[in-house]
Design an enzyme around this catalytic site. Sequence first.
Site, PDB file in Angstrom:
ATOM      1  N   SER A  27     -13.047 -10.650 -24.038  1.00  0.00           N
ATOM      2  CA  SER A  27     -13.317 -11.074 -25.417  1.00  0.00           C
ATOM      3  C   SER A  27     -14.340 -12.200 -25.452  1.00  0.00           C
ATOM      4  CB  SER A  27     -12.020 -11.515 -26.105  1.00  0.00           C
ATOM      5  OG  SER A  27     -11.147 -10.428 -26.253  1.00  0.00           O
ATOM      6  N   LYS A  85      -6.119 -24.231 -29.708  1.00  0.00           N
ATOM      7  CA  LYS A  85      -7.309 -23.465 -29.329  1.00  0.00           C
ATOM      8  C   LYS A  85      -8.123 -23.093 -30.549  1.00  0.00           C
ATOM      9  CE  LYS A  85      -6.022 -21.353 -24.984  1.00  0.00           C
ATOM     10  NZ  LYS A  85      -5.959 -20.103 -24.239  1.00  0.00           N
ATOM     11  N   ARG A  89      -8.257  -6.792 -14.447  1.00  0.00           N
ATOM     12  CA  ARG A  89      -9.651  -6.382 -14.283  1.00  0.00           C
ATOM     13  C   ARG A  89     -10.147  -6.581 -12.862  1.00  0.00           C
ATOM     14  NH1 ARG A  89     -11.527 -10.152 -19.090  1.00  0.00           N
ATOM     15  NH2 ARG A  89     -10.146 -11.407 -17.834  1.00  0.00           N
ATOM     16  N   HIS A 133      -8.383  -3.776 -24.150  1.00  0.00           N
ATOM     17  CA  HIS A 133      -7.043  -4.008 -24.710  1.00  0.00           C
ATOM     18  C   HIS A 133      -6.462  -2.697 -25.234  1.00  0.00           C
ATOM     19  CE1 HIS A 133      -8.594  -8.300 -25.522  1.00  0.00           C
ATOM     20  NE2 HIS A 133      -7.735  -8.375 -24.522  1.00  0.00           N
TER      21      HIS A 133
END
Length: 156
Positions: A127, A41, A90, A17
């Site tokens: 993460s 969440k 990614r 990040h």
Amino acid sequence: MSRAVFPGTFDPPTNGHLDVIARAAVAFDEVIVGAGVNQAKQRLFSDAERVEMLTEIAAPFGNVTIGTFDGLLVDFCRSVDAPVIVKGLRSGSDYDYELRMAQMNHKLTGVDTVFLPTAPENGYVSSSLIKEIARLGGPVDAFLPPAVHARLLDKL
């Protein structure tokens, strides 16, 4: 003035990040890191903690600010007058998913998306994976800014 939003959950913010933040800060006059808030969440870090960590790691970049949003990303972009979304990629699967989101966001509001490929050393970092490794006692310091690493260890 060019303004962009870099959105994410940042639970916790990783070196990947931080790399995207640094590169976006060079490419745009202003970057707003948008930490998504979704009450449905379950996150390890609270919204306030994520904002604190992001504020700390983004401090070296004078043109980066931190905000939060709940709801549609494009509504947040409109509220901060940002015509561009920045996304780090990614892998090809990230691209497949993010391309559809970018096309929908553009169709809904005209907001464009710029993709930044991650640095190779961050290509496998997420993460979720970092939290899983840390919960099991594995070393994750190489993947996190030092202040974030300390907070993660304290939290676990």
